[in-house]
Each structure stands twice: as C-alpha cells, then as structure tokens.
Motif scaffolding. Structure first.
Motif, PDB file in Angstrom:
ATOM      1  N   VAL A  46       0.981  -1.135   0.007  1.00 58.74           N
ATOM      2  CA  VAL A  46       0.089   0.037  -0.061  1.00 58.74           C
ATOM      3  C   VAL A  46       0.910   1.338  -0.123  1.00 58.74           C
ATOM      4  N   ILE A  47       0.631   2.185  -0.949  1.00 65.81           N
ATOM      5  CA  ILE A  47       1.421   3.370  -1.054  1.00 65.81           C
ATOM      6  C   ILE A  47       0.687   4.480  -1.093  1.00 65.81           C
ATOM      7  N   GLY A  48       0.961   5.359  -0.210  1.00 65.15           N
ATOM      8  CA  GLY A  48       0.156   6.726  -0.058  1.00 65.15           C
ATOM      9  C   GLY A  48       0.962   7.707   0.606  1.00 65.15           C
ATOM     10  N   GLY A  49       0.772   9.013   0.202  1.00 63.78           N
ATOM     11  CA  GLY A  49       1.561  10.247   0.833  1.00 63.78           C
ATOM     12  C   GLY A  49       0.835  10.332   2.029  1.00 63.78           C
ATOM     13  N   THR A  50       1.515  11.483   2.715  1.00 65.89           N
ATOM     14  CA  THR A  50       0.801  11.785   3.900  1.00 65.89           C
ATOM     15  C   THR A  50      -0.709  12.225   3.930  1.00 65.89           C
ATOM     16  N   GLY A  51      -1.591  11.810   4.715  1.00 64.37           N
ATOM     17  CA  GLY A  51      -2.957  11.992   4.584  1.00 64.37           C
ATOM     18  C   GLY A  51      -3.702  11.385   3.544  1.00 64.37           C
ATOM     19  N   MET A  52      -3.175  10.473   2.863  1.00 63.34           N
ATOM     20  CA  MET A  52      -3.892   9.915   1.824  1.00 63.34           C
ATOM     21  C   MET A  52      -4.662   8.593   2.119  1.00 63.34           C
ATOM     22  N   ASP A 241       1.320  -9.499  -4.627  1.00 67.69           N
ATOM     23  CA  ASP A 241       0.362  -9.809  -5.814  1.00 67.69           C
ATOM     24  C   ASP A 241      -0.802  -8.794  -5.902  1.00 67.69           C
ATOM     25  N   SER A 242      -0.828  -7.730  -4.793  1.00 69.93           N
ATOM     26  CA  SER A 242      -1.702  -6.605  -5.061  1.00 69.93           C
ATOM     27  C   SER A 242      -0.751  -5.317  -4.464  1.00 69.93           C
ATOM     28  N   ILE A 243      -1.033  -4.600  -5.482  1.00 69.61           N
ATOM     29  CA  ILE A 243      -0.264  -2.892  -5.402  1.00 69.61           C
ATOM     30  C   ILE A 243      -1.507  -2.037  -5.109  1.00 69.61           C
ATOM     31  N   LEU A 244      -1.751  -1.292  -4.222  1.00 66.64           N
ATOM     32  CA  LEU A 244      -2.794  -0.430  -4.092  1.00 66.64           C
ATOM     33  C   LEU A 244      -1.988   1.172  -3.604  1.00 66.64           C
ATOM     34  N   PHE A 245      -2.327   1.968  -4.813  1.00 71.65           N
ATOM     35  CA  PHE A 245      -1.934   3.357  -4.528  1.00 71.65           C
ATOM     36  C   PHE A 245      -2.800   4.412  -4.274  1.00 71.65           C
ATOM     37  N   GLY A 247      -2.719   7.591  -3.681  1.00 70.86           N
ATOM     38  CA  GLY A 247      -2.144   9.127  -4.053  1.00 70.86           C
ATOM     39  C   GLY A 247      -1.004   9.542  -3.433  1.00 70.86           C
ATOM     40  N   GLY A 248      -0.448  10.436  -4.062  1.00 72.16           N
ATOM     41  CA  GLY A 248       0.844  11.038  -3.582  1.00 72.16           C
ATOM     42  C   GLY A 248       1.360  11.953  -4.432  1.00 72.16           C
ATOM     43  N   ARG A 249       2.683  12.614  -4.212  1.00 68.07           N
ATOM     44  CA  ARG A 249       3.369  13.642  -5.142  1.00 68.07           C
ATOM     45  C   ARG A 249       4.901  13.199  -5.363  1.00 68.07           C
ATOM     46  N   SER A 250       5.020  11.945  -4.788  1.00 68.16           N
ATOM     47  CA  SER A 250       6.520  11.626  -5.051  1.00 68.16           C
ATOM     48  C   SER A 250       7.036  11.444  -6.440  1.00 68.16           C
ATOM     49  N   VAL A 251       7.910  11.816  -6.825  1.00 65.87           N
ATOM     50  CA  VAL A 251       8.176  11.954  -8.499  1.00 65.87           C
ATOM     51  C   VAL A 251       8.821  10.620  -8.648  1.00 65.87           C
ATOM     52  N   GLY A 252       9.563  10.059  -7.637  1.00 68.11           N
ATOM     53  CA  GLY A 252       9.950   8.790  -7.692  1.00 68.11           C
ATOM     54  C   GLY A 252       9.248   7.600  -7.760  1.00 68.11           C
ATOM     55  N   THR A 253       8.198   7.589  -6.698  1.00 69.39           N
ATOM     56  CA  THR A 253       6.981   6.812  -6.765  1.00 69.39           C
ATOM     57  C   THR A 253       6.127   6.780  -7.983  1.00 69.39           C
ATOM     58  N   LEU A 254       5.562   8.059  -8.308  1.00 68.32           N
ATOM     59  CA  LEU A 254       4.764   8.272  -9.545  1.00 68.32           C
ATOM     60  C   LEU A 254       5.700   7.622 -10.882  1.00 68.32           C
ATOM     61  N   CYS A 276      -8.210   5.719  -6.030  1.00 63.49           N
ATOM     62  CA  CYS A 276      -7.238   5.051  -5.817  1.00 63.49           C
ATOM     63  C   CYS A 276      -7.022   4.141  -7.192  1.00 63.49           C
ATOM     64  N   VAL A 277      -5.770   3.605  -7.041  1.00 68.29           N
ATOM     65  CA  VAL A 277      -5.224   2.613  -8.415  1.00 68.29           C
ATOM     66  C   VAL A 277      -5.009   1.520  -7.756  1.00 68.29           C
ATOM     67  N   LEU A 278      -5.599   0.269  -8.279  1.00 67.44           N
ATOM     68  CA  LEU A 278      -5.105  -0.997  -7.627  1.00 67.44           C
ATOM     69  C   LEU A 278      -4.634  -1.918  -8.941  1.00 67.44           C
ATOM     70  N   ASP A 279      -3.650  -2.620  -8.523  1.00 67.13           N
ATOM     71  CA  ASP A 279      -3.055  -3.254  -9.343  1.00 67.13           C
ATOM     72  C   ASP A 279      -2.771  -4.863  -9.072  1.00 67.13           C
ATOM     73  N   ILE A 280      -3.615  -5.638  -9.498  1.00 70.85           N
ATOM     74  CA  ILE A 280      -3.414  -6.983  -9.110  1.00 70.85           C
ATOM     75  C   ILE A 280      -2.677  -8.143 -10.097  1.00 70.85           C
ATOM     76  N   ARG A 281      -1.935  -8.733  -9.577  1.00 69.80           N
ATOM     77  CA  ARG A 281      -1.281  -9.498 -10.527  1.00 69.80           C
ATOM     78  C   ARG A 281      -1.945 -10.429 -11.466  1.00 69.80           C
ATOM     79  N   GLY A 282      -1.654 -10.208 -12.790  1.00 72.65           N
ATOM     80  CA  GLY A 282      -2.455 -11.013 -13.945  1.00 72.65           C
ATOM     81  C   GLY A 282      -3.614 -10.162 -14.635  1.00 72.65           C
TER      82      GLY A 282
END
Length: 304
Positions: A46-52, A241-245, A247-254, A276-282
């Motif tokens: 799970v990836i999210g900036g402060t307050g996300m 297998d699941s990556i959940l974004f 939101g956030g401003r980090s250029v590296g993460t984006l 949010c954006v969810l990426d599930i393998r496959g």
C-alpha cells in the motif's frame, strides 16, 4: 478517469461469497482469504503520501474484518486505542509491545524462542521474561500491537528482532499442521514501513510466508523509502500480488508506478482524494474508490 473500472466493477470474482472471509482493497474489490481459490497471494503493498488514507481507508477496514490474527506496527498507539476493545470483544488475545512505555507493555524475551543463547538480547525491562506467546498467533485469533518510537534506535532494534523472530516461530509452528499451514491466517500490517521496522531477508520472508497462511502488508509513503533500505526492493514488490496506490506527490513513486502499470504519471498524480489505483497480478490496473470504513458493519463498535 480510467477505463479499467468497467472491466472489474460488479464482477469481483476474487471475493469469497461470505464477505467476512475477505480482505478489503477498495470500495469495489475484496480478495478471499483462500489463496487456493483466487490464485493470488495476500501480500499487499500500500503506497500513499501523508494524509492519503493508509490507516483510515486500508488498515482500519481490514482490522474491522476481524478474520485473521494481526501483527501491527502502531507507532503512536492510535490503532490499539481505536480497535483494541473491539478486537477483545471479538474474542481476540491482545498483546502489546510498548517500547515507549514499558510499564504498560507485555514482555518479550528473545531467548525464549532460540536455542542459540549467544544471540544479542536488548537489556530493556521488557526482555526480563516473556508473555507474548508468539507460537500461538496462528493457533488462535491474536492481535499484537508494536508501539515503538521511530526516533529511538535501541527500541526500533528490538522491534526489528521481534518481527523477524515472529516469522521464524510461525514457520516452525506451521510445520506441525496439515500442508504446513497455520489454522488461523496471520497478517503483518506494517504501517510506516520501513521507518517503523527493518526486516532482515524480507525478500525471502515475503515469498516463503504465503505458503504458511501468512501475509505481509507493506504500507509506505514512498517507494523510494523501500529502495533506500532494501537492495532487493523490486523482489519484495514483486512478491506482493496486490499493489494499492492511494495517491501522492513523490516523483520517484509516480515514475515507478507508471513503469509498473503503464498509467501515465500525470494521471496518477491527479487522483482525487477518494480515488485509488489497484494493480492485481495478472490483471490490467484499474481505478477505484477508497473504502470508507464508516460503512463497515463493525465501525460503530470502535472507540470514538
């Protein structure tokens, strides 16, 4: 915003018919605890900036499910105060390793779980004896809250030792059960990772644990944090297998997520607060709404 939503909404084929047997990813998507059914492991990044909404929209709803044991990093004690009474009412055994206030803590002695007495042991008062019962986490519903100041190197070191030890203890325990799997699923909810804890050989643990009915939830502000501390960060990410974004401003993460999902970084940057954006393998990545915990059936049972 994205066209992928129509492909998934209303057709959550990875969810168990019994909603209590799922983990919550987004407002539309739940994933069954039965990995054999879904073909997906339960490791989530799970990836999210402060307050996300990492705590509010992800950790809290999944604790409200009360369907696994939990090992939770809880640096300020918020989750213990918010959910401890609820979990106890659900029949959970509550353990707290409070390295900020050792008078209000359970006790953890690493020597109780090792044969090699030459291993280094912290000399803090919480290590005088052991009542954590780590070997029983996968036998009965248990919630372990690890409250440690991220500014204290000595306290953080002890929490690092504890979490690494929990993995190894649970592996040994799983060997006693059919198919080498614990009877109660165990989820590590690692908030503020990797600031709150460093897990040696995480790339190996995140691969091995899924075969033991154990899963890792790595909760980050920024993928760059992971890169800085783990040379094999890409393997760790690949084991989820699941990556959940959220939101956030980090250029590296984006940039990293854009490379991973094929979604333009500008679109990722422009997510609304409830999206949010969810990426599930496959599967192609897809847009969704964050889960609002206030609509969970158990939300009213939480402490105000």
């Amino acid at each position: 915003m994205f066209n992928f939503l129509k492909r998934f909404k209303g057709n959550n084929r990875f969810a168990d018919k019994n909603l209590d047997n799922n983990i919550i990813l987004t407002d539309d998507v739940q994933l069954s605890l039965d990995s054999a059914q879904t073909g997906k492991n339960l490791n989530v990044c799970v990836i999210g900036g402060t307050g996300m909404g990492k705590i509010y929209n992800y950790v809290l709803p999944n604790i409200l499910q009360a369907n696994t044991s939990y090992v939770i990093t809880d640096s300020d004690g918020y989750l213990l105060n918010k959910t401890g009474k609820f979990l106890k009412e659900q029949g959970y055994i509550i353990k707290v390793l409070n390295l900020n206030d050792t008078e209000h803590s359970n006790h953890y002695n690493p020597f109780d779980y090792v044969c090699d007495k030459n291993e280094i042991c912290d000399e803090m008062s919480v290590t005088k004896y052991d009542d954590m019962e780590l070997n029983l986490i996968g036998d009965r519903k248990t919630a372990i809250f690890i409250n440690v100041s991220m500014s204290s190197i000595s306290c953080k070191s002890l929490s690092d030792v504890l979490i690494t030890r929990i993995f190894n203890v649970l592996y040994d325990r799983a060997a006693l059960f059919p198919n080498n799997q614990l009877p109660i699923p165990v989820r590590f909810m690692l908030d503020e990772f990797p600031n709150s804890v460093y897990i040696s050989d995480l790339e190996k643990h995140s691969a091995v644990c899924v075969h033991k009915n154990i899963s890792v939830n790595i909760i980050l502000q920024d993928i760059v944090q992971l890169k800085m501390l783990y040379s094999n960060w890409d393997i760790i990410l690949n084991n989820c297998d699941s990556i959940l974004f959220l939101g956030g401003r980090s250029v590296g993460t984006l940039k990293c997520l854009s490379d991973l999902t094929g979604i333009n970084a500008d679109k990722l940057f422009a997510l609304h607060a409830d999206e949010c954006v969810l990426d599930i393998r496959g599967l192609p990545p897809f847009y969704g709404k964050k889960f609002n915990p206030e609509k969970h059936i158990n939300y009213k049972k939480l402490e105000k």
